[in-house]
Design a protein around this motif. Structure first.
Motif, mmCIF file in Angstrom:
data_model
loop_
_atom_site.group_PDB
_atom_site.id
_atom_site.type_symbol
_atom_site.label_atom_id
_atom_site.label_comp_id
_atom_site.label_asym_id
_atom_site.label_seq_id
_atom_site.Cartn_x
_atom_site.Cartn_y
_atom_site.Cartn_z
ATOM 1 N N THR A 1 0.846 -1.195 0.000
ATOM 2 C CA THR A 1 0.000 0.000 0.000
ATOM 3 C C THR A 1 0.878 1.240 0.000
ATOM 4 O O THR A 1 2.067 1.176 0.321
ATOM 5 C CB THR A 1 -0.901 0.069 1.261
ATOM 6 N N SER A 2 0.262 2.348 -0.344
ATOM 7 C CA SER A 2 0.990 3.613 -0.254
ATOM 8 C C SER A 2 0.044 4.694 0.252
ATOM 9 O O SER A 2 0.101 5.101 1.391
ATOM 10 C CB SER A 2 1.582 3.981 -1.620
ATOM 11 N N CYS A 3 -0.884 5.172 -0.604
ATOM 12 C CA CYS A 3 -1.733 6.310 -0.196
ATOM 13 C C CYS A 3 -2.815 5.912 0.800
ATOM 14 O O CYS A 3 -3.260 6.720 1.597
ATOM 15 C CB CYS A 3 -2.389 6.930 -1.429
ATOM 16 N N GLU A 4 -3.276 4.665 0.733
ATOM 17 C CA GLU A 4 -4.377 4.158 1.572
ATOM 18 C C GLU A 4 -5.647 4.997 1.430
ATOM 19 O O GLU A 4 -6.458 5.094 2.336
ATOM 20 C CB GLU A 4 -3.954 4.075 3.042
ATOM 21 N N GLY B 1 -7.221 4.995 -1.953
ATOM 22 C CA GLY B 1 -7.815 4.654 -3.245
ATOM 23 C C GLY B 1 -7.361 5.563 -4.370
ATOM 24 O O GLY B 1 -8.064 5.714 -5.369
ATOM 25 N N LEU B 2 -6.170 6.142 -4.237
ATOM 26 C CA LEU B 2 -5.706 7.105 -5.236
ATOM 27 C C LEU B 2 -4.573 6.583 -6.112
ATOM 28 O O LEU B 2 -4.471 6.937 -7.269
ATOM 29 C CB LEU B 2 -5.190 8.380 -4.540
ATOM 30 N N CYS B 3 -3.675 5.776 -5.531
ATOM 31 C CA CYS B 3 -2.425 5.514 -6.244
ATOM 32 C C CYS B 3 -2.412 4.197 -7.024
ATOM 33 O O CYS B 3 -1.652 4.063 -7.966
ATOM 34 C CB CYS B 3 -1.261 5.519 -5.257
ATOM 35 N N GLY B 4 -3.207 3.229 -6.631
ATOM 36 C CA GLY B 4 -3.246 1.956 -7.340
ATOM 37 C C GLY B 4 -2.257 0.923 -6.836
ATOM 38 O O GLY B 4 -2.218 -0.203 -7.340
ATOM 39 N N CYS C 1 -7.402 -1.151 -0.458
ATOM 40 C CA CYS C 1 -7.278 -0.250 0.691
ATOM 41 C C CYS C 1 -8.587 0.475 0.993
ATOM 42 O O CYS C 1 -8.760 0.973 2.096
ATOM 43 C CB CYS C 1 -6.152 0.754 0.494
ATOM 44 N N CYS D 1 -2.243 -0.927 -4.253
ATOM 45 C CA CYS D 1 -2.847 -2.101 -3.612
ATOM 46 C C CYS D 1 -3.781 -2.867 -4.540
ATOM 47 O O CYS D 1 -4.637 -3.613 -4.072
ATOM 48 C CB CYS D 1 -3.617 -1.656 -2.374
HETATM 49 FE FE1 FES Z 1 -3.046 3.690 -2.888
HETATM 50 FE FE2 FES Z 1 -4.625 1.628 -2.233
HETATM 51 S S1 FES Z 1 -2.738 2.146 -1.411
HETATM 52 S S2 FES Z 1 -4.851 2.989 -3.862
#
Ligand code: FES
Length: 319
Positions: A267-270, A272-275, A306, A277
């Motif tokens: 995960t990164s942004c958590e 739903g923005l970055c993709g 996420c 996950c």
């Molecule tokens: Fe970025 Fe889920 S962690 S979209």
């Protein structure tokens, strides 16, 4: 160093760009070149306290010795922007990930329209720099948000693309009417838009209803709708490779709960923005809550674990 490895950078400059808006210039501790990036890229920054936040690179992609990021002090900050504003100072060392780009300028771009509101200006700055350097005609419409009016204006006015920029101030007689600037654009125009959801969504909806295809619309978002609300629906997730089944509680995301159980989904942004996950669903139907996947990716069975959940009682995941 692997492509994904974190690296240390030093805060060379911390500048006040406008009220609630800072920029940080990050350099290599030894003065070496940093990994190259393309216009529209962002980096993950580990902020004091350990949170990881994504910030767009707003300098020119031709700069090899620095990354510049803009950080807006979000009044609803979950800790990231507040820590950057309050706890990070010149000379401090931060850990950053490699540049990634989900807002890339397509190679075939012949003409562009750039729309930014507030902090959304940050990735647009590097895109504008790229377009200018490539001699690609474009117009850049920048709506200054009331919370941080004038952010990066001096940078824009001192840049090579100053003549392409038009400034607007929110809630004033100068306010930007996106429909006017979107209307009557040549068919080849690519739209790049960045800001918050409530500003972007109606503009993009209008564009799609008025002949702009999805391929011509490039979106970078700074907020998403809230992730799983408290006491959301409970459902089961089955890990295809092991057969293990987990009941996802109503107050936890799929990624957070699986991590607690030892199943790591990156995960990164958590939000739903970055993709990062993205996971394929082998069985079951997703309740999509992200702002990232295309209709085609959803049709292929992907969901962003996420924030998204299940419509039924079970999702079998390709993990
Ligand atoms: Fe970025 Fe889920 S962690 S979209």
């Amino acid at each position: 160093m692997s492509d994904d490895a974190l690296r240390s950078v030093v805060v060379a400059k911390k500048n006040l760009e406008a009220s609630n808006m800072l920029s940080f210039e990050l350099v290599d501790p030894d003065g070496s070149e940093l990994p190259a990036f393309s216009a529209g890229s962002h980096i993950d920054v580990t902020v004091p306290g350990g949170l990881v936040r994504q910030y767009s690179l707003c300098n020119s992609e031709t700069d090899r010795h620095r990354y510049i990021i803009g950080v807006w002090k979000d009044p609803n900050s979950r800790g990231g922007s507040k820590a950057m504003h309050n706890d990070v100072n010149e000379g401090d060392v931060l850990q950053v990930g490699p540049p990634r780009n989900r807002f890339r300028v397509p190679r075939h771009t012949k003409r562009a329209l750039l729309l930014a509101r507030g902090i959304g200006v940050t990735p647009i700055l590097s895109v504008a720099d790229h377009l200018k350097a490539q001699d690609i005609p474009f117009a850049f419409h920048y709506l200054n948000a009331l919370g941080s009016p004038g952010a990066f204006r001096a940078t824009i006015e001192g840049s090579d693309f100053a003549e392409n920029a038009t400034f607007y101030l929110e809630s004033s007689g100068e306010s930007l009417d996106p429909k006017t600037v979107l209307a009557d654009q040549p068919e080849e125009t690519q739209l790049f838009i960045c800001g918050v959801d409530w500003w972007i969504d109606p503009i993009v909806a209008w564009a799609k209803n008025n002949g702009w295809s999805e391929e011509r619309i490039h979106i970078e978002r700074f907020t998403a709708k809230a992730s799983a609300p408290l006491l959301d629906k409970v459902f089961n997730v089955k890990i295809a490779s092991t057969g293990a089944v987990f009941k996802i509680p109503g107050d936890k995301s799929v990624t957070a709960f699986l991590e607690e159980k030892g199943v790591k989904v990156p995960t990164s942004c958590e939000q739903g923005l970055c993709g990062t996950c993205k996971v394929k669903i082998l069985e079951g139907e997703a309740d999509h809550r992200d702002k990232r996947l295309t209709d085609a990716q959803r049709a292929e069975g992907y969901f962003l674990a996420c924030v998204s959940r299940a419509k039924g009682d079970l999702l079998v995941l390709d993990l």
